[in-house]
Motif scaffolding. Structure first.
Motif, PDB file in Angstrom:
ATOM      1  N   GLN A 105       0.816  -1.202   0.000  1.00 50.77           N
ATOM      2  CA  GLN A 105       0.000   0.000   0.000  1.00 50.77           C
ATOM      3  C   GLN A 105       0.854   1.259   0.000  1.00 50.77           C
ATOM      4  OE1 GLN A 105      -2.410   0.935   3.481  1.00 50.77           O
ATOM      5  NE2 GLN A 105      -4.186   1.214   2.155  1.00 50.77           N
ATOM      6  N   LEU A 106       1.871   1.298   0.856  1.00 49.67           N
ATOM      7  CA  LEU A 106       2.728   2.474   0.938  1.00 49.67           C
ATOM      8  C   LEU A 106       3.497   2.693  -0.365  1.00 49.67           C
ATOM      9  CD1 LEU A 106       4.136   2.166   4.567  1.00 49.67           C
ATOM     10  CD2 LEU A 106       2.461   3.812   3.715  1.00 49.67           C
ATOM     11  N   TRP A 124      -7.671   9.812   1.645  1.00 50.83           N
ATOM     12  CA  TRP A 124      -6.827   9.709   2.837  1.00 50.83           C
ATOM     13  C   TRP A 124      -7.590   9.059   3.985  1.00 50.83           C
ATOM     14  CZ3 TRP A 124      -1.872   9.941   2.636  1.00 50.83           C
ATOM     15  CH2 TRP A 124      -1.203  10.810   1.764  1.00 50.83           C
ATOM     16  N   LEU A 125      -8.829   9.499   4.190  1.00 46.16           N
ATOM     17  CA  LEU A 125      -9.645   8.969   5.280  1.00 46.16           C
ATOM     18  C   LEU A 125      -9.934   7.490   5.084  1.00 46.16           C
ATOM     19  CD1 LEU A 125     -11.378   9.393   7.815  1.00 46.16           C
ATOM     20  CD2 LEU A 125     -13.276  10.064   6.315  1.00 46.16           C
ATOM     21  N   THR A 127      -8.302   5.286   3.260  1.00 46.33           N
ATOM     22  CA  THR A 127      -7.071   4.511   3.382  1.00 46.33           C
ATOM     23  C   THR A 127      -6.700   4.304   4.843  1.00 46.33           C
ATOM     24  OG1 THR A 127      -6.246   5.360   1.259  1.00 46.33           O
ATOM     25  CG2 THR A 127      -4.623   4.456   2.789  1.00 46.33           C
ATOM     26  N   LEU A 128      -6.816   5.347   5.643  1.00 50.72           N
ATOM     27  CA  LEU A 128      -6.488   5.258   7.063  1.00 50.72           C
ATOM     28  C   LEU A 128      -7.414   4.278   7.778  1.00 50.72           C
ATOM     29  CD1 LEU A 128      -4.924   6.242   9.532  1.00 50.72           C
ATOM     30  CD2 LEU A 128      -6.564   8.124   9.739  1.00 50.72           C
ATOM     31  N   ILE A 129      -8.717   4.357   7.498  1.00 53.55           N
ATOM     32  CA  ILE A 129      -9.680   3.460   8.139  1.00 53.55           C
ATOM     33  C   ILE A 129      -9.416   2.008   7.748  1.00 53.55           C
ATOM     34  CG2 ILE A 129     -12.111   2.805   8.252  1.00 53.55           C
ATOM     35  CD1 ILE A 129     -12.810   5.764   7.962  1.00 53.55           C
ATOM     36  N   PHE A 131      -6.620   0.602   6.572  1.00 53.48           N
ATOM     37  CA  PHE A 131      -5.369   0.093   7.113  1.00 53.48           C
ATOM     38  C   PHE A 131      -5.472  -0.131   8.620  1.00 53.48           C
ATOM     39  CE2 PHE A 131      -0.912   0.485   8.549  1.00 53.48           C
ATOM     40  CZ  PHE A 131      -0.349  -0.508   7.759  1.00 53.48           C
ATOM     41  N   SER A 132      -6.215   0.740   9.311  1.00 54.25           N
ATOM     42  CA  SER A 132      -6.425   0.573  10.754  1.00 54.25           C
ATOM     43  C   SER A 132      -7.185  -0.720  11.041  1.00 54.25           C
ATOM     44  CB  SER A 132      -7.189   1.763  11.323  1.00 54.25           C
ATOM     45  OG  SER A 132      -6.458   2.962  11.171  1.00 54.25           O
ATOM     46  N   VAL A 238      -5.604  -0.020  -2.151  1.00 54.21           N
ATOM     47  CA  VAL A 238      -6.474  -0.215  -0.994  1.00 54.21           C
ATOM     48  C   VAL A 238      -7.278  -1.507  -1.092  1.00 54.21           C
ATOM     49  CG1 VAL A 238      -8.389   0.747   0.325  1.00 54.21           C
ATOM     50  CG2 VAL A 238      -6.599   2.255  -0.514  1.00 54.21           C
ATOM     51  N   GLY A 273     -13.629   1.346   4.765  1.00 52.00           N
ATOM     52  CA  GLY A 273     -12.578   2.233   4.280  1.00 52.00           C
ATOM     53  C   GLY A 273     -12.419   2.144   2.779  1.00 52.00           C
TER      54      GLY A 273
END
Length: 293
Positions: A105-106, A124-125, A127-129, A131-132, A238, A273
């Motif tokens: 992903q990175l 961004w949101l 992706t963060l959700i 990955f979390s 993602v 996400g």
């Protein structure tokens, strides 16, 4: 939903299930000691060469010269396969999966940013959700990884991310994938020559490696190249986070594992996400267009 959109969705779904199946097959083979990592990698790639060669010959169109893939993509494919196998010698499943998919992903997000793409706040949101949710799924099984295993799996993730990026512009996914696999043959020979007399093989290990190479890798990767035609770099990065979720559900179905609240919550986070990434930008842009109209 038009035919093209349905095709992209179907190909993406098939590829993701193939990736998950690949992980299960690799864990079964290496975790049980049915085969050594180098032999698993060699048989996996060689089986992919045979399967894709047969399919390519059967579907060859003489009017359109097929694509030939590239040596750089083939090297990335081999690098991913070999480092993935050897990394799991010293990493547990949860730690290895986190390192691999985090690196994928990175790699793809950084490549997208370097190419000039600006992420929308919803991307961004999302992706963060997502990955979390993935981190939450594997966190209880995490252990301090060995330095060697960490480096190998990170390289595997970077290699797979680059291989995916190289496939986004293909006009002939099957041909490109076939030739990429074929070009790994010299690397396979170099890999096996030093250990030809010390390799550990069993019928079960060979069978699992063949399934991994012919079906989950060969056909799965060709279908993934088709799917990439309709996915942005960020979307492609993602959606691959669904693979650990699918693999976990496969463990419930095929290994009689218990469905936990943790699995349900992490699945909702990952899938939610992904949904935000896939439709968020278009929804926000639609609202903006309505306000200006």
């Amino acid at each position: 939903m038009n035919t093209h959109t349905f095709k992209i969705i179907a190909c993406t779904g098939f590829a993701l299930f193939a990736f998950a199946g690949n992980s299960v097959l690799c864990r079964l083979a290496l975790g049980d000691g049915a085969i050594d990592a180098a032999s698993f990698t060699a048989i996996r790639l060689f089986s992919g060469i045979i399967m894709l060669g047969v399919i390519l010959l059967a579907t060859k169109n003489n009017q359109t010269p097929p694509a030939k893939g590239s040596w750089s993509a083939a090297f990335m494919l081999f690098l991913y396969a070999i480092t993935f196998s050897f990394a799991y010698i010293s990493l547990d499943t949860g730690t290895g999966a986190l390192i691999l998919f985090g690196a994928v992903q990175l790699t793809m997000i950084i490549a997208s940013l370097l190419s000039g793409t600006k992420l929308h706040v919803t991307e961004w949101l999302g992706t963060l959700i997502a990955f979390s949710g993935f981190v939450y799924l594997v966190q209880p099984s995490l252990s301090t990884p060995s330095f060697t295993g960490f480096v190998l799996m990170t390289i595997a993730g970077i290699a797979w991310g680059v291989y995916t990026l190289k496939g986004r512009g293909t006009k002939s996914p099957l041909a490109d994938t076939s030739y990429n696999f074929l070009r790994t043959l010299p690397f396979i020979l170099l890999l096996m020559l030093p250990i030809i007399y010390s390799s550990h093989l069993s019928r079960e290990g060979i069978f699992l490696a063949v399934l991994s190479g012919a079906i989950a890798s060969g056909i799965g990767y060709a279908v993934w190249y088709i799917a990439l035609k309709g996915l942005s770099v960020i979307q492609a990065a993602v959606v691959q986070l669904t693979v650990p979720i699918i693999a976990a559900l496969g463990g419930v179905i095929f290994a009689n594992e218990i469905i936990s609240l943790q699995l349900v919550l992490s699945s909702l986070m990952v899938l939610g996400g992904i949904l935000i990434v896939l439709i968020g930008r278009y929804y926000v842009n639609g609202l903006a267009a309505n306000k200006t109209s």
